[in-house]
Scaffold this motif. Structure first.
Motif, PDB file in Angstrom:
ATOM      1  N   ALA A 166      -8.443  -2.268   6.314  1.00 29.38           N
ATOM      2  CA  ALA A 166      -7.451  -1.661   7.200  1.00 29.38           C
ATOM      3  C   ALA A 166      -7.598  -2.348   8.548  1.00 29.38           C
ATOM      4  CB  ALA A 166      -7.690  -0.164   7.333  1.00 29.38           C
ATOM      5  N   ILE A 167      -6.529  -2.988   9.006  1.00 26.87           N
ATOM      6  CA  ILE A 167      -6.642  -3.754  10.253  1.00 26.87           C
ATOM      7  C   ILE A 167      -6.178  -2.951  11.463  1.00 26.87           C
ATOM      8  CG2 ILE A 167      -6.523  -5.949   9.062  1.00 26.87           C
ATOM      9  CD1 ILE A 167      -3.655  -6.238   9.930  1.00 26.87           C
ATOM     10  N   ASN A 168      -5.580  -1.802  11.227  1.00 25.08           N
ATOM     11  CA  ASN A 168      -5.227  -0.849  12.287  1.00 25.08           C
ATOM     12  C   ASN A 168      -5.765   0.524  11.846  1.00 25.08           C
ATOM     13  OD1 ASN A 168      -3.516  -2.567  13.994  1.00 25.08           O
ATOM     14  ND2 ASN A 168      -2.205  -2.626  12.172  1.00 25.08           N
ATOM     15  N   PRO A 169      -7.083   0.674  11.781  1.00 23.58           N
ATOM     16  CA  PRO A 169      -7.666   1.846  11.136  1.00 23.58           C
ATOM     17  C   PRO A 169      -7.264   3.195  11.734  1.00 23.58           C
ATOM     18  CG  PRO A 169      -9.354   0.579  12.264  1.00 23.58           C
ATOM     19  CD  PRO A 169      -8.100  -0.218  12.306  1.00 23.58           C
ATOM     20  N   MET A 172       0.864  -1.167   0.000  1.00 22.56           N
ATOM     21  CA  MET A 172       0.000   0.000   0.000  1.00 22.56           C
ATOM     22  C   MET A 172       0.910   1.229   0.000  1.00 22.56           C
ATOM     23  SD  MET A 172      -3.163   1.124   0.153  1.00 22.56           S
ATOM     24  CE  MET A 172      -3.995  -0.394   0.607  1.00 22.56           C
ATOM     25  N   PRO A 173       0.965   1.955  -1.118  1.00 19.16           N
ATOM     26  CA  PRO A 173       1.818   3.145  -1.142  1.00 19.16           C
ATOM     27  C   PRO A 173       1.302   4.224  -0.191  1.00 19.16           C
ATOM     28  CG  PRO A 173       1.079   2.533  -3.356  1.00 19.16           C
ATOM     29  CD  PRO A 173       0.299   1.713  -2.383  1.00 19.16           C
ATOM     30  N   ARG A 220      -1.921  -8.579  12.200  1.00 21.78           N
ATOM     31  CA  ARG A 220      -1.514  -7.548  13.171  1.00 21.78           C
ATOM     32  C   ARG A 220      -0.230  -7.966  13.894  1.00 21.78           C
ATOM     33  NH1 ARG A 220      -6.961  -7.387  14.781  1.00 21.78           N
ATOM     34  NH2 ARG A 220      -7.983  -5.611  13.817  1.00 21.78           N
ATOM     35  N   ASP A 221      -0.172  -9.227  14.281  1.00 17.42           N
ATOM     36  CA  ASP A 221       1.001  -9.736  14.987  1.00 17.42           C
ATOM     37  C   ASP A 221       2.266  -9.694  14.122  1.00 17.42           C
ATOM     38  OD1 ASP A 221      -0.566 -10.226  17.213  1.00 17.42           O
ATOM     39  OD2 ASP A 221      -0.816 -12.376  16.766  1.00 17.42           O
ATOM     40  N   GLU A 222       2.082  -9.653  12.817  1.00 19.81           N
ATOM     41  CA  GLU A 222       3.214  -9.660  11.891  1.00 19.81           C
ATOM     42  C   GLU A 222       3.514  -8.276  11.319  1.00 19.81           C
ATOM     43  OE1 GLU A 222       2.566 -12.777   8.991  1.00 19.81           O
ATOM     44  OE2 GLU A 222       1.616 -14.001  10.543  1.00 19.81           O
ATOM     45  N   GLY A 223       2.850  -7.245  11.823  1.00 18.02           N
ATOM     46  CA  GLY A 223       3.115  -5.884  11.362  1.00 18.02           C
ATOM     47  C   GLY A 223       2.511  -5.538  10.022  1.00 18.02           C
ATOM     48  N   ILE A 224       1.503  -6.276   9.614  1.00 17.98           N
ATOM     49  CA  ILE A 224       0.819  -6.004   8.349  1.00 17.98           C
ATOM     50  C   ILE A 224      -0.319  -5.031   8.621  1.00 17.98           C
ATOM     51  CG2 ILE A 224      -0.616  -7.087   6.567  1.00 17.98           C
ATOM     52  CD1 ILE A 224       1.316  -9.513   6.832  1.00 17.98           C
ATOM     53  N   GLU A 225      -0.515  -4.085   7.720  1.00 16.05           N
ATOM     54  CA  GLU A 225      -1.507  -3.026   7.922  1.00 16.05           C
ATOM     55  C   GLU A 225      -2.829  -3.253   7.184  1.00 16.05           C
ATOM     56  OE1 GLU A 225      -1.059  -0.515  10.001  1.00 16.05           O
ATOM     57  OE2 GLU A 225       1.010  -1.056  10.452  1.00 16.05           O
ATOM     58  N   PHE A 226      -2.790  -3.975   6.057  1.00 11.05           N
ATOM     59  CA  PHE A 226      -3.973  -4.140   5.229  1.00 11.05           C
ATOM     60  C   PHE A 226      -4.124  -5.585   4.763  1.00 11.05           C
ATOM     61  CE2 PHE A 226      -2.499   0.179   4.691  1.00 11.05           C
ATOM     62  CZ  PHE A 226      -3.654   0.936   4.792  1.00 11.05           C
ATOM     63  N   LEU A 227      -5.352  -6.001   4.595  1.00 10.01           N
ATOM     64  CA  LEU A 227      -5.667  -7.269   3.949  1.00 10.01           C
ATOM     65  C   LEU A 227      -6.262  -6.942   2.586  1.00 10.01           C
ATOM     66  CD1 LEU A 227      -7.439  -9.117   6.907  1.00 10.01           C
ATOM     67  CD2 LEU A 227      -5.025  -9.257   6.227  1.00 10.01           C
ATOM     68  N   HIS A 228      -6.071  -7.838   1.631  1.00 11.64           N
ATOM     69  CA  HIS A 228      -6.605  -7.648   0.286  1.00 11.64           C
ATOM     70  C   HIS A 228      -7.341  -8.903  -0.143  1.00 11.64           C
ATOM     71  CE1 HIS A 228      -6.334  -8.295  -4.103  1.00 11.64           C
ATOM     72  NE2 HIS A 228      -6.726  -7.047  -4.146  1.00 11.64           N
ATOM     73  N   GLY A 250       0.231   4.105   4.061  1.00 12.07           N
ATOM     74  CA  GLY A 250       1.089   3.092   3.447  1.00 12.07           C
ATOM     75  C   GLY A 250       1.275   1.896   4.369  1.00 12.07           C
ATOM     76  N   GLY A 251       1.877   0.856   3.856  1.00 18.12           N
ATOM     77  CA  GLY A 251       2.144  -0.314   4.677  1.00 18.12           C
ATOM     78  C   GLY A 251       2.086  -1.606   3.891  1.00 18.12           C
ATOM     79  N   ARG A 252       2.350  -2.671   4.607  1.00 23.03           N
ATOM     80  CA  ARG A 252       2.342  -3.998   3.987  1.00 23.03           C
ATOM     81  C   ARG A 252       0.923  -4.513   3.848  1.00 23.03           C
ATOM     82  NH1 ARG A 252       5.927  -7.159   7.866  1.00 23.03           N
ATOM     83  NH2 ARG A 252       5.117  -8.908   6.687  1.00 23.03           N
ATOM     84  N   VAL A 253       0.728  -5.302   2.815  1.00 21.67           N
ATOM     85  CA  VAL A 253      -0.583  -5.881   2.510  1.00 21.67           C
ATOM     86  C   VAL A 253      -0.445  -7.399   2.465  1.00 21.67           C
ATOM     87  CG1 VAL A 253      -2.437  -6.039   0.795  1.00 21.67           C
ATOM     88  CG2 VAL A 253      -1.262  -3.857   1.146  1.00 21.67           C
ATOM     89  N   ARG A 254      -1.404  -8.095   3.033  1.00 27.37           N
ATOM     90  CA  ARG A 254      -1.464  -9.554   2.905  1.00 27.37           C
ATOM     91  C   ARG A 254      -2.673  -9.888   2.036  1.00 27.37           C
ATOM     92  NH1 ARG A 254      -0.817 -12.796   7.854  1.00 27.37           N
ATOM     93  NH2 ARG A 254       1.317 -12.790   7.115  1.00 27.37           N
ATOM     94  N   ASP A 255      -2.430 -10.678   1.008  1.00 24.83           N
ATOM     95  CA  ASP A 255      -3.529 -11.122   0.156  1.00 24.83           C
ATOM     96  C   ASP A 255      -4.206 -12.327   0.816  1.00 24.83           C
ATOM     97  OD1 ASP A 255      -4.581 -10.806  -2.859  1.00 24.83           O
ATOM     98  OD2 ASP A 255      -4.679 -12.895  -2.209  1.00 24.83           O
TER      99      ASP A 255
END
Length: 189
Positions: free
Chosen positions: A183-186, A68-69, A159-167, A127-132
């Motif tokens: 957004a998992i940490n809105p 996520m840019p 969340r435990d892995e520092g990911i900010e978004f799911l896709h 921005g942040g990491r995304v998990r599909d």
């Protein structure tokens, strides 16, 4: 001007698309906003302007299923009465403001809030990491399991892995699936 002309100008300025691709995208947006404007009784160009759609690269670029840019634009449809800030929990968003509007106006698929004025919020991300999680979502649907439960479980792990978004891919109002982001940490979004 028209919606198609505005989209065409932005895509041409970007310099990444052939004239044929620019024409196809411009026609797609022209058709969509013409149809939505007719249903809403609003001029298509005025409706397009309300969404402040900008096509560009770099900061504010489109998100992918992996990243996520910063300043990517996502849209959240809501009819919550006094929505002012994202709180804890999950926030469902999409890259398409037209699709987000469907959720704002539909009390069933929009979470049943329906107590305030339906509206679409434009959200610039940090921005942040995304998990599909598309495979897990499709598996849940095929196995007749609750998709919301699957998304909650995936969010807890992420969340435990520092990911900010799911896709995941979600059926859209057309025949095409749309990109859904959660957004998992809105409060950080």
């Amino acid at each position: 001007g028209t919606v198609g002309e505005r989209v065409s100008q932005q895509l041409t300025a970007l310099g990444r698309f052939t004239p044929e691709q620019v024409g196809a995208y411009a026609q797609l947006y022209e058709s969509a906003f013409t149809a939505l404007g007719a249903r809403a009784g609003v001029d298509p160009l005025e409706l397009f302007g309300r969404y402040r759609l900008r096509i560009g690269a770099g900061e504010g670029a489109m998100p992918t299923s992996e990243s996520m840019p910063k300043n990517a634009m996502l849209y959240h449809g809501t009819s919550a009465e006094q929505f002012t800030v994202f709180r804890e929990g999950l926030v469902y968003m999409t890259t398409d403001p037209v699709e987000a509007e469907v959720y704002a106006k539909n009390p069933i698929i929009g979470g049943g809030r329906g107590i305030g004025t339906p509206r679409v919020l434009a959200v610039k991300t940090t921005g942040g990491r995304v998990r599909d999680i598309n495979d897990a979502v499709e598996e849940a649907i095929g196995g007749d399991r609750d998709v919301a439960d699957i998304i909650q479980a995936e969010a807890a792990k992420a969340r435990d892995e520092g990911i900010e978004f799911l896709h995941y891919m979600h059926p859209g109002i057309s025949d095409q699936d749309i990109d859904g982001y959660v957004a998992i940490n809105p409060t950080k979004t």
